[in-house]
Design a protein around this motif. Structure first.
Motif: not given
Length: 250
Positions: A145-155
């Motif tokens: 949450k502290a790095a909101p600049q990235h786009r995440y794919l979460i599996r």
């Protein structure tokens, strides 16, 4: 009379070991699961779900039920459970052996960065926006949450609830094993440029590591925690051999 064995599980190896031992007339097996996975797969032996109340609670269970052997077949990152198992063995006098899969080792072409903790992995992603593939447990996602600049794919095996509070995140619910060719397609589909994972070892989740090598993708690996110094083997076959010598019939 059968020898009673308690397996601390939650891994594919624990499930397979329980299945193998269930077919052996020498043993009576109980499998213990922490209960974090909402949809556990079926098992071939009686299953106990939930904690014991620390090392003393586990020791009491071992003595009360008359177990002759405790097997720690938990995940390599379940350091607290492994520590409790070692202490419970000392308290109860019930011998302990660990089933610990070997870690993955870097090969030519791997682009690994080893970090000590998940917070370090967040920092290692850097400030520039990236396409990140997270393959961590549901309980370990909050630091990102502290790095909101990235786009995440979460599996994850179970749905992530509540979702990670970042502007861009996609979710996949799936259970391994994952094939390399499928992982290559997934990484390309989401234009992933970095994977964050644990060095879990074993073949079930190695596909993403091999796929990253093939595509030249960075991998940030969380280093394994320090585990108790107890007798240990690396696979199910070795454990069966160990038990045949260490746990003779009553």
């Amino acid at each position: 009379m059968k020898q009673s064995i308690l397996i601390l599980g939650g891994t594919a190896e624990a499930r397979r070991l329980a299945e193998v031992l269930s077919r052996d007339a020498r043993y009576a097996v109980e499998l213990s699961l922490a209960g974090r996975t909402r949809t556990p797969v079926p098992h071939a032996v009686p299953v106990r779900t939930g904690g014991f109340g620390g090392a003393e609670g586990l020791a009491g269970h071992l003595v009360e039920r008359g177990f002759g052997m405790l097997i720690d077949a938990t995940h390599p990152y379940a350091a607290r459970i492994s520590a409790n198992a070692a202490m419970a063995s000392k308290i109860s006098g019930v011998p302990l052996v660990a089933l610990r899969r070997a870690p993955w080792l870097p090969q030519a072409g791997d682009r690994w960065q080893i970090v000590a903790a998940i917070s370090d992995a967040v920092s290692a992603l850097g400030s520039a926006p990236r396409q990140v593939f997270l393959t961590l447990g549901r309980q370990e996602l909050l630091p990102f949450k502290a790095a909101p600049q990235h786009r995440y794919l979460i599996r994850s095996v179970d749905p992530v609830e509540p979702p990670l509070q970042v502007p861009a995140a996609a979710y996949l619910t799936d259970r391994g094993p994952f094939r390399e060719e499928d992982e290559i397609r997934l990484l390309r589909q989401y234009a992933i440029d970095v994977i964050v994972a644990k060095n879990s070892g074993g073949p079930a989740s190695y596909g993403k590591i091999a796929a990253a090598r093939e595509l030249g993708i960075d991998v940030i690996l969380i280093d394994r925690p320090e585990l108790p110094d107890v007798p240990a083997v690396e696979n199910v076959e070795a454990m069966v051999d160990y038990l045949a010598h260490a746990l003779p019939p009553l």
